[in-house]
Design a protein around this motif. Structure first.
Motif, mmCIF file in Angstrom:
data_model
loop_
_atom_site.group_PDB
_atom_site.id
_atom_site.type_symbol
_atom_site.label_atom_id
_atom_site.label_comp_id
_atom_site.label_asym_id
_atom_site.label_seq_id
_atom_site.Cartn_x
_atom_site.Cartn_y
_atom_site.Cartn_z
ATOM 1 N N VAL A 81 0.863 -1.176 0.000
ATOM 2 C CA VAL A 81 0.000 0.000 0.000
ATOM 3 C C VAL A 81 0.901 1.229 0.000
ATOM 4 C CG1 VAL A 81 -1.913 -1.159 1.176
ATOM 5 C CG2 VAL A 81 -0.145 0.002 2.530
ATOM 6 N N ALA A 82 0.301 2.407 -0.162
ATOM 7 C CA ALA A 82 1.120 3.619 -0.199
ATOM 8 C C ALA A 82 1.239 4.274 1.170
ATOM 9 C CB ALA A 82 0.536 4.619 -1.208
ATOM 10 N N HIS A 83 0.128 4.378 1.891
ATOM 11 C CA HIS A 83 0.091 5.157 3.127
ATOM 12 C C HIS A 83 -0.081 4.263 4.353
ATOM 13 C CE1 HIS A 83 -0.173 8.749 0.711
ATOM 14 N NE2 HIS A 83 -1.292 8.335 0.148
ATOM 15 N N LEU A 84 0.333 4.785 5.484
ATOM 16 C CA LEU A 84 0.197 4.054 6.746
ATOM 17 C C LEU A 84 -1.257 3.708 7.034
ATOM 18 C CD1 LEU A 84 1.154 2.972 9.476
ATOM 19 C CD2 LEU A 84 1.214 5.333 10.324
ATOM 20 N N GLU A 85 -2.172 4.658 6.867
ATOM 21 C CA GLU A 85 -3.587 4.380 7.161
ATOM 22 C C GLU A 85 -4.122 3.264 6.276
ATOM 23 O OE1 GLU A 85 -5.784 5.207 9.451
ATOM 24 O OE2 GLU A 85 -4.274 6.363 10.519
ATOM 25 N N GLU A 86 -3.650 3.206 5.015
ATOM 26 C CA GLU A 86 -4.058 2.104 4.146
ATOM 27 C C GLU A 86 -3.563 0.772 4.702
ATOM 28 O OE1 GLU A 86 -4.140 4.226 -0.270
ATOM 29 O OE2 GLU A 86 -2.295 3.271 0.422
ATOM 30 N N ALA A 99 1.912 -10.466 4.650
ATOM 31 C CA ALA A 99 2.915 -9.405 4.762
ATOM 32 C C ALA A 99 2.379 -8.153 4.080
ATOM 33 C CB ALA A 99 4.218 -9.847 4.109
ATOM 34 N N ILE A 100 2.432 -7.020 4.796
ATOM 35 C CA ILE A 100 1.933 -5.746 4.262
ATOM 36 C C ILE A 100 3.048 -4.716 4.354
ATOM 37 C CG2 ILE A 100 0.213 -3.917 4.492
ATOM 38 C CD1 ILE A 100 -1.621 -5.956 5.868
ATOM 39 N N ALA A 101 3.432 -4.161 3.218
ATOM 40 C CA ALA A 101 4.478 -3.141 3.166
ATOM 41 C C ALA A 101 3.871 -1.797 2.810
ATOM 42 C CB ALA A 101 5.548 -3.526 2.136
ATOM 43 N N VAL A 102 4.419 -0.745 3.403
ATOM 44 C CA VAL A 102 3.927 0.626 3.194
ATOM 45 C C VAL A 102 4.969 1.391 2.401
ATOM 46 C CG1 VAL A 102 3.141 2.737 4.315
ATOM 47 C CG2 VAL A 102 2.595 0.506 5.327
ATOM 48 N N LEU A 103 4.643 1.746 1.175
ATOM 49 C CA LEU A 103 5.617 2.288 0.229
ATOM 50 C C LEU A 103 6.202 3.632 0.650
ATOM 51 C CD1 LEU A 103 3.710 1.303 -3.024
ATOM 52 C CD2 LEU A 103 5.974 0.468 -2.361
ATOM 53 N N HIS A 104 5.428 4.469 1.312
ATOM 54 C CA HIS A 104 5.927 5.791 1.671
ATOM 55 C C HIS A 104 6.757 5.803 2.944
ATOM 56 C CE1 HIS A 104 2.769 8.177 -0.889
ATOM 57 N NE2 HIS A 104 3.528 7.363 -1.602
ATOM 58 N N GLY A 105 6.821 4.670 3.615
ATOM 59 C CA GLY A 105 7.634 4.598 4.811
ATOM 60 C C GLY A 105 7.045 5.377 5.975
ATOM 61 N N PRO A 106 7.762 5.435 7.097
ATOM 62 C CA PRO A 106 7.221 6.097 8.288
ATOM 63 C C PRO A 106 7.458 7.602 8.290
ATOM 64 C CG PRO A 106 9.306 5.045 8.809
ATOM 65 C CD PRO A 106 9.049 4.760 7.356
ATOM 66 N N LEU A 107 6.390 8.355 8.460
ATOM 67 C CA LEU A 107 6.546 9.771 8.793
ATOM 68 C C LEU A 107 7.043 9.867 10.235
ATOM 69 C CD1 LEU A 107 3.218 11.181 7.265
ATOM 70 C CD2 LEU A 107 5.527 11.305 6.266
ATOM 71 N N ALA A 108 7.715 10.959 10.540
ATOM 72 C CA ALA A 108 8.290 11.120 11.880
ATOM 73 C C ALA A 108 7.212 10.966 12.946
ATOM 74 C CB ALA A 108 8.964 12.483 11.998
ATOM 75 N N GLY A 109 7.455 10.120 13.915
ATOM 76 C CA GLY A 109 6.537 9.909 15.020
ATOM 77 C C GLY A 109 5.556 8.770 14.823
ATOM 78 N N THR A 110 5.576 8.147 13.632
ATOM 79 C CA THR A 110 4.611 7.069 13.373
ATOM 80 C C THR A 110 5.251 5.681 13.468
ATOM 81 O OG1 THR A 110 5.006 7.076 10.966
ATOM 82 C CG2 THR A 110 3.303 8.573 11.824
ATOM 83 N N GLU A 111 6.492 5.616 13.886
ATOM 84 C CA GLU A 111 7.200 4.327 13.873
ATOM 85 C C GLU A 111 6.473 3.260 14.705
ATOM 86 O OE1 GLU A 111 9.946 7.538 12.749
ATOM 87 O OE2 GLU A 111 8.664 7.257 14.526
#
Length: 384
Positions: A81-86, A99-111
């Protein structure tokens, strides 16, 4: 506010109700069997690699809640998916295991959210790597991650210089459970474009520097460039949903969507009648016009004004004038009188006018049309 004030409550309760499909002004039919068959076909094309599925943007606008489970049934176990919420929403749909990968990676504070929901971040920058490694280090555990390298799009991923910095930082690398190294092709839909070979060579070069032998370069179109582009994992998206992976070649994918609009009015008009906003069209002879309840608010884009059309019983009905927010006007003059009546369905996307053909008329690509399909359609999912 009072409604039906001349009827008592008992009379209201006796009024016949209708189905959602009957009330809808348009129907969007999504063939889950076709999606499953497309997945299996793509897996066969890249038989030596794992075939993942990209279900970002709510499975390209078609509904991840229905499509992701259908892909699981077809054998898929890896999703992007692209976003964390997705990613969080998809985890709720699929539960544990996939397995679910998030393409945009973690924004600061969302780790922490990635850890809580068992999501694997695609790390695209030294900053993301630093923050993800710092999250891992206090507990002494290695956190799963995918690294993306930029091989020629200047969009996401580490540059060659960034990779040099990273391989010297053993502490950060040691904090990562590196699952995959990936990149993305810019011109894969053009098989003869020289950028494909250049990106492949650079990806191989950068991959040799990193401590992970599991690599991924090909999305939908890249799968058809040949086995050297497959590596250990391929990531089809659009092809799953029926979009042609290579524009200048026959489409090997099964069509997935059918869009039908409902006629709400039919009228006969004389020659030289102005039609629609701006009077950009006029009838050249006595004509029969059909107004259909689909417009640009439904993703039937305004650039189809005067270009697109619909099909009814094998006859093409051109759009006259501009596409409105909620409606289009079709020239139905060629049809026998009385054959097209209010309530009838006309085909806007179907095998006779597939998504790619409609996109060409609109001056865009199938991806944009597919992800723009609106929420006002009655959606029906078909499967065996």
């Amino acid at each position: 506010m009072q409604t039906l004030q001349f009827l008592d409550q008992e009379q209201v309760r006796r009024l016949p109700s209708t189905s959602a499909a009957s009330r809808a002004s348009a129907l969007l039919t999504i063939d889950l069997d076709a999606i499953a068959e497309n997945y299996r076909f793509l897996q066969e094309q890249a038989r030596s690699a794992i075939c993942a599925a990209v279900v970002k943007a709510d499975a390209y606008g078609l509904g991840a809640g229905e499509i992701a489970p259908a892909l699981i049934r077809a054998g898929c176990q890896h999703f992007f998916v692209a976003h964390l919420e997705e990613g969080i929403a998809l985890r709720r749909i699929l539960g544990a295991g996939a397995a679910i990968a998030v393409l945009h990676g973690p924004l600061a504070g969302t780790e922490a959210d990635f850890i809580i929901h068992d999501l694997v971040p695609v790390l695209n920058s030294l900053d993301q790597i630093s923050r993800w490694a710092a999250t891992a280090m206090p507990g002494g555990t290695r956190l799963p991650a995918i690294l993306q390298v930029d091989t020629g799009m200047a969009r996401f991923g580490l540059s060659e210089a960034d990779v040099d910095v990273l391989i010297d930082n053993h502490q950060q690398l040691d904090a990562l459970d590196l699952r995959l190294v990936m990149s993305h092709l810019a011109c894969a839909d053009e098989p003869d474009h020289p950028a494909n070979a250049m990106q492949l060579a650079l990806f191989q070069q950068m991959g040799r520097l990193l401590p992970c032998r599991r690599m991924s370069l090909a999305a939908s179109s890249g799968i058809f460039l040949g086995p050297e582009y497959h590596f250990k994992l391929v990531r089809p998206g659009a092809a799953l949903y029926g979009i042609a992976p290579q524009a200048d070649r026959p489409n090997p994918m099964r069509p997935v969507v059918r869009l039908q609009g409902k006629v709400v009015q039919v009228r006969d008009v004389p020659a030289n009648t102005p039609v629609g906003y701006g009077h950009t069209a006029r009838t050249t002879s006595p004509s029969r016009l059909a107004t259909v309840a689909v417009g640009y608010a439904d993703g039937f884009v305004r650039s189809l004004s005067g270009r697109g059309g619909a099909w009814f019983n094998g006859s093409h009905l051109p759009i006259l004038g501009r596409v409105s927010m909620d409606s289009i006007i079709l020239d139905a003059t060629a049809l026998p009188a009385g054959s097209l009546l209010p309530g009838a369905l006309v085909d806007l996307i179907d095998p006779g006018q597939d998504l790619d053909a409609l996109a060409r008329k609109a001056g865009t690509i199938g991806y944009e049309l597919l992800t723009s399909l609106g929420s006002r359609y009655h959606r029906q999912y078909i499967h065996s």
